[in-house]
Design a protein around this motif. Structure first.
Motif, PDB file in Angstrom:
ATOM      1  N   PRO A   1      -0.970  -1.325  11.289  1.00  0.00           N
ATOM      2  CA  PRO A   1      -0.992  -0.244  10.284  1.00  0.00           C
ATOM      3  C   PRO A   1      -2.338  -0.109   9.577  1.00  0.00           C
ATOM      4  CG  PRO A   1       0.881  -1.733   9.941  1.00  0.00           C
ATOM      5  CD  PRO A   1      -0.027  -2.393  10.916  1.00  0.00           C
ATOM      6  N   PHE A   2      -3.246  -1.068   9.770  1.00  0.00           N
ATOM      7  CA  PHE A   2      -4.500  -1.059   9.018  1.00  0.00           C
ATOM      8  C   PHE A   2      -5.669  -0.610   9.895  1.00  0.00           C
ATOM      9  CE2 PHE A   2      -1.633  -4.049   6.949  1.00  0.00           C
ATOM     10  CZ  PHE A   2      -1.619  -3.507   5.678  1.00  0.00           C
ATOM     11  N   SER A   3      -5.416   0.396  10.718  1.00  0.00           N
ATOM     12  CA  SER A   3      -6.453   0.907  11.608  1.00  0.00           C
ATOM     13  C   SER A   3      -7.290   1.968  10.897  1.00  0.00           C
ATOM     14  CB  SER A   3      -5.806   1.525  12.841  1.00  0.00           C
ATOM     15  OG  SER A   3      -5.136   2.704  12.440  1.00  0.00           O
ATOM     16  N   LEU A   4      -8.416   2.288  11.500  1.00  0.00           N
ATOM     17  CA  LEU A   4      -9.237   3.392  10.982  1.00  0.00           C
ATOM     18  C   LEU A   4      -8.520   4.725  11.123  1.00  0.00           C
ATOM     19  CD1 LEU A   4     -12.914   2.885  12.220  1.00  0.00           C
ATOM     20  CD2 LEU A   4     -12.185   3.362   9.883  1.00  0.00           C
ATOM     21  N   GLU A   5      -7.662   4.822  12.144  1.00  0.00           N
ATOM     22  CA  GLU A   5      -6.985   6.112  12.409  1.00  0.00           C
ATOM     23  C   GLU A   5      -6.090   6.532  11.256  1.00  0.00           C
ATOM     24  OE1 GLU A   5      -6.594   3.752  15.409  1.00  0.00           O
ATOM     25  OE2 GLU A   5      -8.643   4.505  15.518  1.00  0.00           O
ATOM     26  N   ARG A   6      -5.663   5.573  10.425  1.00  0.00           N
ATOM     27  CA  ARG A   6      -4.699   5.961   9.404  1.00  0.00           C
ATOM     28  C   ARG A   6      -5.263   7.013   8.457  1.00  0.00           C
ATOM     29  NH1 ARG A   6      -6.238   0.839   6.936  1.00  0.00           N
ATOM     30  NH2 ARG A   6      -6.610   0.985   4.712  1.00  0.00           N
ATOM     31  N   PHE A   7      -6.578   7.086   8.374  1.00  0.00           N
ATOM     32  CA  PHE A   7      -7.153   8.066   7.448  1.00  0.00           C
ATOM     33  C   PHE A   7      -7.096   9.478   8.011  1.00  0.00           C
ATOM     34  CE2 PHE A   7      -8.860   3.947   6.397  1.00  0.00           C
ATOM     35  CZ  PHE A   7      -8.541   3.894   5.051  1.00  0.00           C
ATOM     36  N   SER A   8      -7.004   9.604   9.340  1.00  0.00           N
ATOM     37  CA  SER A   8      -6.832  10.950   9.886  1.00  0.00           C
ATOM     38  C   SER A   8      -5.368  11.268  10.167  1.00  0.00           C
ATOM     39  CB  SER A   8      -7.699  11.169  11.125  1.00  0.00           C
ATOM     40  OG  SER A   8      -7.646  10.086  11.985  1.00  0.00           O
ATOM     41  N   THR A   9      -4.542  10.248  10.446  1.00  0.00           N
ATOM     42  CA  THR A   9      -3.113  10.545  10.633  1.00  0.00           C
ATOM     43  C   THR A   9      -2.407  10.722   9.289  1.00  0.00           C
ATOM     44  OG1 THR A   9      -2.482   8.223  10.579  1.00  0.00           O
ATOM     45  CG2 THR A   9      -2.996   9.163  12.740  1.00  0.00           C
ATOM     46  N   GLY A  10      -2.998  10.169   8.237  1.00  0.00           N
ATOM     47  CA  GLY A  10      -2.380  10.264   6.914  1.00  0.00           C
ATOM     48  C   GLY A  10      -1.425   9.122   6.613  1.00  0.00           C
ATOM     49  N   ALA A  11      -1.287   8.170   7.538  1.00  0.00           N
ATOM     50  CA  ALA A  11      -0.345   7.064   7.313  1.00  0.00           C
ATOM     51  C   ALA A  11      -1.011   5.980   6.475  1.00  0.00           C
ATOM     52  CB  ALA A  11       0.131   6.501   8.648  1.00  0.00           C
ATOM     53  N   LEU A  12      -1.414   6.335   5.266  1.00  0.00           N
ATOM     54  CA  LEU A  12      -2.044   5.358   4.382  1.00  0.00           C
ATOM     55  C   LEU A  12      -1.022   4.349   3.891  1.00  0.00           C
ATOM     56  CD1 LEU A  12      -4.316   7.646   2.167  1.00  0.00           C
ATOM     57  CD2 LEU A  12      -4.796   6.651   4.381  1.00  0.00           C
ATOM     58  N   VAL A  13      -1.495   3.156   3.584  1.00  0.00           N
ATOM     59  CA  VAL A  13      -0.629   2.153   2.959  1.00  0.00           C
ATOM     60  C   VAL A  13      -0.975   2.204   1.476  1.00  0.00           C
ATOM     61  CG1 VAL A  13       0.115  -0.237   2.965  1.00  0.00           C
ATOM     62  CG2 VAL A  13      -0.780   0.793   5.053  1.00  0.00           C
ATOM     63  N   ASP A  14      -0.208   2.956   0.733  1.00  0.00           N
ATOM     64  CA  ASP A  14      -0.647   3.366  -0.597  1.00  0.00           C
ATOM     65  C   ASP A  14      -0.386   2.297  -1.648  1.00  0.00           C
ATOM     66  OD1 ASP A  14      -1.782   4.888  -2.492  1.00  0.00           O
ATOM     67  OD2 ASP A  14      -0.165   6.334  -2.678  1.00  0.00           O
ATOM     68  N   GLU A  15      -0.927   1.120  -1.401  1.00  0.00           N
ATOM     69  CA  GLU A  15      -0.715  -0.006  -2.307  1.00  0.00           C
ATOM     70  C   GLU A  15      -1.351   0.276  -3.673  1.00  0.00           C
ATOM     71  OE1 GLU A  15       1.108  -2.516  -0.828  1.00  0.00           O
ATOM     72  OE2 GLU A  15       1.306  -3.341  -2.838  1.00  0.00           O
ATOM     73  N   HIS A  16      -2.464   0.960  -3.659  1.00  0.00           N
ATOM     74  CA  HIS A  16      -3.210   1.218  -4.885  1.00  0.00           C
ATOM     75  C   HIS A  16      -2.398   2.046  -5.864  1.00  0.00           C
ATOM     76  CE1 HIS A  16      -7.463   2.004  -6.572  1.00  0.00           C
ATOM     77  NE2 HIS A  16      -7.117   0.768  -6.777  1.00  0.00           N
ATOM     78  N   GLY A  17      -1.785   3.114  -5.349  1.00  0.00           N
ATOM     79  CA  GLY A  17      -1.085   4.024  -6.236  1.00  0.00           C
ATOM     80  C   GLY A  17       0.260   3.509  -6.690  1.00  0.00           C
ATOM     81  N   ALA A  18       0.943   2.786  -5.825  1.00  0.00           N
ATOM     82  CA  ALA A  18       2.338   2.485  -6.091  1.00  0.00           C
ATOM     83  C   ALA A  18       2.585   1.123  -6.694  1.00  0.00           C
ATOM     84  CB  ALA A  18       3.139   2.616  -4.799  1.00  0.00           C
ATOM     85  N   ALA A  19       1.736   0.165  -6.394  1.00  0.00           N
ATOM     86  CA  ALA A  19       2.085  -1.201  -6.772  1.00  0.00           C
ATOM     87  C   ALA A  19       1.832  -1.473  -8.246  1.00  0.00           C
ATOM     88  CB  ALA A  19       1.303  -2.188  -5.925  1.00  0.00           C
ATOM     89  N   ALA A  20       0.861  -0.770  -8.814  1.00  0.00           N
ATOM     90  CA  ALA A  20       0.508  -0.986 -10.211  1.00  0.00           C
ATOM     91  C   ALA A  20       0.216  -2.442 -10.505  1.00  0.00           C
ATOM     92  CB  ALA A  20       1.599  -0.465 -11.148  1.00  0.00           C
ATOM     93  N   VAL A  21      -0.379  -3.121  -9.551  1.00  0.00           N
ATOM     94  CA  VAL A  21      -0.784  -4.508  -9.784  1.00  0.00           C
ATOM     95  C   VAL A  21      -2.275  -4.601  -9.555  1.00  0.00           C
ATOM     96  CG1 VAL A  21       1.390  -5.581  -9.198  1.00  0.00           C
ATOM     97  CG2 VAL A  21      -0.269  -5.145  -7.399  1.00  0.00           C
TER      98      VAL A  21
END
Lengths: 416, 103
Positions: free
Chosen positions: A394-414
């Motif tokens: 899931p941590f590939s470069l392609e995720r930025f063009s497919t949109g499959a980000l792992v949105d830890e920054h926005g959601a985790a609030a940690v």
């Protein structure tokens, strides 16, 4: 490799400690290798170690422009935890946690991993809802986590200000008991020594100045110690990933920022766990030497100068004094800034690239230390098989063009 | 502490400003016509140079206007501030990039 044991300690003590061998060799670079790792920080050394240990490759070079343990690996707050919200991130960090738990034995080097627990404080109703959600998500992923209230916090951390009259009152926390700290220098040295013992050439004072690409394939690197050929190149250089990418005409979705941390003068034991607060943005633990180890945030603007801005220091100090009024008169002894590479979703990139045989491990941002063994383990798999392991797929470069980000920054609030 | 020159208010402390990222990123006129890679490039990919960098700043605790600052990302030396409605001079940034490639 000279194995370390109680017996070797005794034997060397009897010899007045004059007969300890070199911990790793200092070889001249060869003309070519089966694989080259650019960057001799924890992640790079772990990659080399697991390439040799798990994938039977030993003709490997680790190229380090400075010295081992002189970069971000030796300049962080050493916190280890795996309580991430999203499954993709949680599984990767949990793999790392499991490796931490056996690392000293595996490396035959005491990395002083101390599972003293990590508390993430909540200061508002929404913080507490997020904490409960994250704790539940962690448990569903088999990661230990619990919610604790102020009464328990008051008992576990006597100097923490849990007064309801505080400017940002503490309402509770998440606790990961398996979390803790490790000695950062020992992690770099332990991996370097163990990799060296498996035949990896660790070449210090060797800066990479160019990446040779021919017909869309990586064929080698130019360095300050001459050209070195290899058709498998892993770049693990944290803050300077973008500079290295440019050498291969690649662009990366990351920006580099200075991140600061400080240690205080050594004081008597006062804090036997790790306390983090995303809301007031500070985190703190006490080292075995007695220093308070304090982490600040990144500068909002990007930068490569290894020093951060003064307002960020002030902000972190305010947070610590808010949480621990008793520390208000403790003096800071040292501070340092490292350059961290932040991805838009604050998750790492462990990925193949459009250039065949060129791999990037970057984007760990402010929280890479905890991932050192897991990052190396997964990246070694990616380099050995030219294919991501399911943990880092899931941590590939392609995720930025497919949109499959792992949105830890926005959601985790940690804080990372 | 950076001393940033607001084109309208003059030199002020860094704490009065907020950083807006790399300057010169223009939203594509017709996003539907872009490939996923091109859209990702607009959204996420930045030049992140080691050296001269043109970036947006907002005088958030002042006149609240946006402007462009050219700053060296290694030394933090600020080469100049420019209003968004004035033409940006070319040389400093281009010269900085060439120097960086040389070392």
């Amino acid at each position: 490799m000279q194995r370390y044991s109680a017996f070797s300690l005794l034997r060397n003590a009897l010899g007045h400690n004059r007969n300890w061998g070199r911990v790793w060799r200092s070889p001249e670079p060869k003309q070519g290798y089966d694989a080259i790792i650019v960057g001799g920080g924890g992640h790079g050394l772990a990659t080399a170690y697991y390439l040799a240990k798990n994938h039977g490759m030993s003709n490997i070079a680790v190229l380090e422009k400075g010295w081992i343990g002189g970069g971000n690996t030796g300049r962080n707050t050493t916190i280890v935890r795996s309580n991430y919200l999203w499954t993709e991130a949680a599984l990767l960090y949990e793999k790392s946690m499991q490796l931490w738990e056996g690392l000293s034995q595996d490396l035959n080097y005491n990395v002083m991993f101390s599972q003293r627990g990590v508390y993430n404080l909540g200061h508002s109703l929404q913080d507490m809802r997020d904490i409960e959600r994250r704790v539940n998500a962690n448990r569903l992923n088999g990661i230990d986590a619990e919610v604790v209230g102020t009464a328990e916090l008051g008992k576990a951390i006597p100097h923490l200000n849990i007064s309801p009259g505080a400017r940002y009152p503490v309402l509770g926390a998440s606790l990961q008991r398996r979390g803790g700290v490790a000695r950062h220098d020992a992690v770099a040295w332990g991996f370097a020594r163990a990799a060296d013992a498996l035949g990896v050439d660790i070449i210090e004072q060797c800066a990479v100045t160019g990446i040779d690409v021919s017909g869309g394939k990586a064929v080698g690197v130019q360095t300050t110690r001459g050209p070195i050929a290899s058709d498998r190149i892993g770049v693990v250089v944290a803050g300077h990933a973008g500079v290295l990418a440019q050498m291969a005409d690649l662009r990366l979705p990351i920006e580099s920022h200075p991140l600061q941390a400080f240690v205080s003068e050594p004081i008597r034991p006062v804090l036997d766990t790790v306390v983090m607060s995303g809301a007031v943005h500070g985190y703190i633990s006490q080292s075995d030497k007695g220093e308070l180890v304090i982490g600040a945030g990144i500068d909002a603007y990007n930068g490569y100068g290894q020093r951060g801005s003064f307002p960020v220091i002030e902000h972190a100090m305010q947070a610590i004094v808010e949480l621990f009024p008793v520390f208000s008169r403790v003096r800071m002894l040292r501070l340092w800034g490292g350059i961290v590479d932040v991805a838009p979703d604050a998750c790492p990139i462990l990925s193949k690239t459009p250039v065949e045989g060129l791999y990037f491990n970057c984007g760990w941002g402010t929280g890479g230390f905890k991932a050192t063994p897991g990052s190396g383990w997964a990246f070694a798999h990616t380099m050995a098989h030219d294919e991501a392991h399911e943990l880092n797929a899931p941590f590939s470069l392609e995720r930025f063009s497919t949109g499959a980000l792992v949105d830890e920054h926005g959601a985790a609030a940690v804080a990372h | 502490m950076l001393l940033i020159e607001c084109p309208w208010c003059g030199p002020r402390a860094e704490t009065e400003f907020s950083h807006g990222g790399e300057a010169g990123i223009t939203r594509p006129a017709n996003p539907d016509a872009l490939s996923d890679a091109e859209w990702a490039d607009y959204l996420f990919y930045r030049s992140n140079p080691r050296g001269a960098h043109r970036e947006l700043w907002n005088h958030a605790r002042g006149c609240r206007r946006w402007f462009v600052v050219e700053r060296d990302t290694v030394t933090n030396r600020i080469a100049g501030s420019f209003r968004l409605d004035e033409a940006l001079p070319v040389p400093a940034s281009a010269a900085g990039k060439q120097a960086e490639q040389g070392d």
